[in-house]
Design an enzyme around this catalytic site. Structure first.
Site, short mmCIF file in Angstrom:
data_model
loop_
_atom_site.label_atom_id
_atom_site.label_comp_id
_atom_site.label_asym_id
_atom_site.label_seq_id
_atom_site.Cartn_x
_atom_site.Cartn_y
_atom_site.Cartn_z
N TRP A 178 5.72 7.71 0.60
CA TRP A 178 6.37 6.77 -0.31
C TRP A 178 7.80 6.50 0.13
O TRP A 178 8.78 6.81 -0.58
CB TRP A 178 6.35 7.33 -1.75
N ASN A 234 3.42 -0.10 6.66
CA ASN A 234 2.71 -1.11 5.87
C ASN A 234 3.37 -1.35 4.52
O ASN A 234 3.36 -2.47 4.01
CB ASN A 234 1.27 -0.66 5.65
N ASP A 271 4.24 -4.38 -0.18
CA ASP A 271 3.61 -4.57 1.12
C ASP A 271 4.54 -5.35 2.04
O ASP A 271 4.89 -6.50 1.75
CB ASP A 271 2.30 -5.34 0.91
N ARG A 286 1.41 9.12 14.67
CA ARG A 286 0.21 8.88 13.87
C ARG A 286 0.60 7.74 12.94
O ARG A 286 1.65 7.78 12.31
CB ARG A 286 -0.16 10.14 13.10
N ASP A 304 -0.05 5.36 9.75
CA ASP A 304 -0.72 5.27 8.47
C ASP A 304 -1.25 3.85 8.23
O ASP A 304 -0.66 2.87 8.71
CB ASP A 304 0.32 5.64 7.40
N LYS A 330 -5.26 -0.56 9.05
CA LYS A 330 -6.08 -1.74 8.73
C LYS A 330 -5.40 -2.66 7.73
O LYS A 330 -5.89 -3.75 7.45
CB LYS A 330 -7.46 -1.32 8.21
N HIS A 331 -4.27 -2.21 7.17
CA HIS A 331 -3.56 -3.03 6.18
C HIS A 331 -2.48 -3.93 6.80
O HIS A 331 -1.70 -4.55 6.09
CB HIS A 331 -2.96 -2.15 5.09
N GLU A 364 -4.78 5.46 11.75
CA GLU A 364 -5.68 5.75 10.63
C GLU A 364 -6.33 4.45 10.17
O GLU A 364 -5.64 3.53 9.74
CB GLU A 364 -4.91 6.36 9.46
N ARG A 366 -3.35 20.11 -1.21
CA ARG A 366 -2.06 20.28 -0.51
C ARG A 366 -1.41 21.60 -0.91
O ARG A 366 -0.25 21.67 -1.30
CB ARG A 366 -1.14 19.10 -0.84
#
Ligand SMILES: *[C@@H]1O[C@H](CO)[C@@H](O)[C@H](O)[C@H]1NC(C)=O
Ligand SMILES: *[C@@H]1O[C@H](CO)[C@@H](O)[C@H](O)[C@H]1NC(C)=O
Ligand SMILES: *[C@@H]1O[C@H](CO)[C@@H](O)[C@H](O)[C@H]1NC(C)=O
Ligand SMILES: *[C@@H]1O[C@H](CO)[C@@H](O)[C@H](O)[C@H]1NC(C)=O
Ligand SMILES: *[C@@H]1O[C@H](CO)[C@@H](O)[C@H](O)[C@H]1NC(C)=O
Length: 544
Positions: free
Chosen positions: A97, A135, A197, A226, A228, A231-232, A252, A372
């Site tokens: 976040w 993203n 977004d 990596r 995140d 696909k967005h 991812e 977690r």
């Protein structure tokens, strides 16, 4: 010309790792806030509170031995940017976040601490993988009155280094859409915690993000990233972003569809094999899982590259758990035999294995935030069968890479088994025997059938998990060799001749024939039997 180059080397301690270098590695994924506090105190950590528990970058440095002794040579840490502290769903202790990409998350330590972590890893020839989120940000609504026209008011000046509403797509939530345009342009989150977004179609925004990734990779000596929520964002955004990062980028892409996953090759360097994750948890999640379905499902690494990336091989990362999914034992009952089989299929099949911290301690937390847990509450105990299992799997993979230069580029293949609870996976020089029969049905034992001709009759194989010898007798029907499972456990077989006297980390007691016994907790009878058998074959060249 020499001086500038030297200066560059001094400020950039990354190990200049290529995709090929990464493909040989085993990655330990940790949630920075939950792995280790700076002072090793037993801080309580109630995961349901969704807030910081006290893990830090300095804490990780203190426990690199723990990670390395299991055979991992890379770590993936939580996103490092500053996050929203106070939202309707708690704090951004997980790192996803962001509010300010240009500031580090102060809960995890200082700039110097993160640089020290990077240096400590490189001193051990281990890689650092940074997790990056571009993203979306987290937007804490300043006005939570829901109205049909304007769902909420956000203070965009707090989302840095962007800072204006134009830097974001117009407000709309994705919901459960499969529409690619909606996935790319609408928002994750909900009215209580919208995730604005980023307008990754805007060239100015793109320039800012590319400059940012270039800076943090070089500043903290990251060896890979990596990414995140790949696909967005539109596919065409990624190649320049990855190029700006200048290091290996693993994406991812949350989906069950191998073809959709493969379509991102070229956009990023490698992808998490999410389709295989779903197939694996279904197959090994219970004693009634359908192993034929796993065997029948297409394998991502054997798929043809998309037309946009001709000739490129699909580098995948294989995993059984991560921070987004319930831990495997949370739905695989408490049957450790099922867990060990699923783990074996991940580690010695295709792709770089990624272990989510805590799996080695048998953690069983369910969906986020239950998955977690604080690792320090385990005491980092290493004298556990599950830790030994992880070690043996890493050692088997390293041995395979060392003994067969084609290992990494040869997709694993399934060998037909007549027993529906048995699977056999061939990825030379490893032959892996898997079962979902479970620990409690061990009386009925799974029997695997090694086809005739695969090894010479009378060859000795070693199961590097149990450190037991298996002799190829060809005594079964059609010359097959039958191998039984014990307690529903998997077996990973290699030719005995492949284990050097020094052991290469796999079955040290067995390999150092005549050397120390009892190094592993597998019952001295078996070990002695294995030693006796191995004594006669040490020095024999592997037959594969
Ligand atoms: C250890 O660190 C935590 C959090 O950083 C702090 O609250 C605590 O006082 C420290 N304990 C000791 C014994 O130093
Ligand atoms: C919140 O937004 C609604 C609708 O846009 C508006 O009517 C209301 O006055 C706002 N409330 C505050 C406290 O700003
Ligand atoms: C198991 O999966 C295979 C392959 O997808 C399928 O043909 C078979 O019908 C399945 N068996 C059961 C019991 O669902
Ligand atoms: C195995 O059976 C025993 C006795 O019925 C039971 O207590 C245990 O929970 C079972 N274990 C698993 C993993 O199913
Ligand atoms: C395998 O070993 C057995 C017993 O030592 C021996 O009788 C047999 O001839 C051997 N077979 C082959 C093919 O080497």
């Amino acid at each position: 010309m020499l001086l500038p180059i030297l200066a560059l080397l001094l400020v950039s301690p990354a190990l200049a790792a290529s995709a090929d270098d990464w493909s040989k590695r085993s990655i330990y994924q940790l949630v920075t806030d939950r792995f280790a506090p700076s002072n090793d105190s037993a801080i309580p950590c109630d995961t349901s509170r969704r807030t910081y528990c006290g893990g830090s970058w300095a804490g990780i440095i203190d426990h690199l031995d723990y990670i390395q002794q299991m055979g991992f040579d890379a770590i993936w840490i939580s996103p490092v940017a500053q996050n929203a502290d106070d939202t309707a769903y708690g704090a951004g202790y997980h790192g996803y976040w962001s509010t300010n990409l240009d500031a580090l998350n102060p809960h995890f330590g200082t700039d110097a601490d993160l640089k020290a972590l990077s240096a400590a890893l490189h001193a051990r020839a281990m890689y650092l993988m940074l997790d990056v989120v571009v993203n979306h940000y987290a937007g804490v609504p300043t006005n939570t009155t829901v109205s049909p026209v304007n769902l909420f008011t956000l203070d965009y000046t707090k989302l840095l280094p962007l800072g204006t509403q134009d830097d974001f797509h117009a407000q709309c939530f994705i919901g459960d859409s499969n529409d690619q345009a909606v996935l790319e342009q609408c928002w994750l989150g909900d009215e209580k915690l919208p995730l604005p977004d980023v307008n990754t179609e805007d060239p100015k925004v793109v320039g800012t993000l590319n400059a940012w990734i270039k800076r943090i990779v070089s500043e903290y000596g990251a060896d890979g990233i990596r990414i995140d929520t790949v696909k967005h964002i539109r596919r065409a955004f990624w190649p320049d972003f990855v190029k700006s990062a200048g290091v290996f980028a693993l994406g991812e892409i949350l989906t069950t569809d191998p073809a959709y996953t493969a379509s991102y090759l070229g956009a990023v360097d490698g992808v998490f094999d999410y389709p295989r994750y779903y197939q694996t948890v279904t197959a090994f999640g219970s004693t009634s899982g359908n192993l034929s379905a796993l065997q029948a499902s297409p394998s991502l690494p054997s798929m043809a590259p998309p037309v946009s990336a001709p000739g490129r091989k699909l580098l995948t990362a294989a995993f059984l758990e991560n921070h987004d999914q319930p831990r495997f034992p949370s739905y695989a009952s408490t049957d450790e035999a099922l867990t060990r089989n699923a783990m074996a299929s991940v580690f010695v099949g295709d792709g770089m294995p990624v272990l989510y911290y805590g799996q080695e301690q048998g953690y069983a937390g369910g969906a986020d935030p239950g998955n977690r847990e604080a690792l320090w509450l385990s005491g980092y105990e290493t004298n556990k069968p599950m830790v030994a299992h992880v070690k043996a799997l890493n050692a088997a993979r390293k041995l395979a890479i060392a003994k067969n230069s084609a290992f990494l580029n040869t997709p694993a293949t399934w060998l037909q088994q007549s027993n529906p609870s048995a699977l056999m996976l061939s990825k030379p020089p490893l032959l892996t025997l898997l079962t979902n029969v479970g620990a409690n049905l061990s009386a009925a034992q799974t029997t695997w059938r090694i086809p005739a001709g695969m090894y010479k009759v009378n060859a000795t194989l070693v199961d590097v998990l149990a450190c037991e010898a298996v002799v190829v007798d060809g005594a079964g029907e059609d010359g097959v060799t039958e191998v039984k499972s014990e307690g529903g456990m998997p077996r990973v077989l290699v030719s005995a001749g492949m284990l050097s006297r020094k052991g290469d980390g796999a079955c040290p007691a067995l390999a150092g024939a005549g050397g120390s016994s009892g190094a592993r907790g597998t019952g001295t009878g078996r070990l002695a039997r294995g030693l006796a058998m191995l004594g006669t074959v040490v020095g024999v060249v592997g037959l594969l």
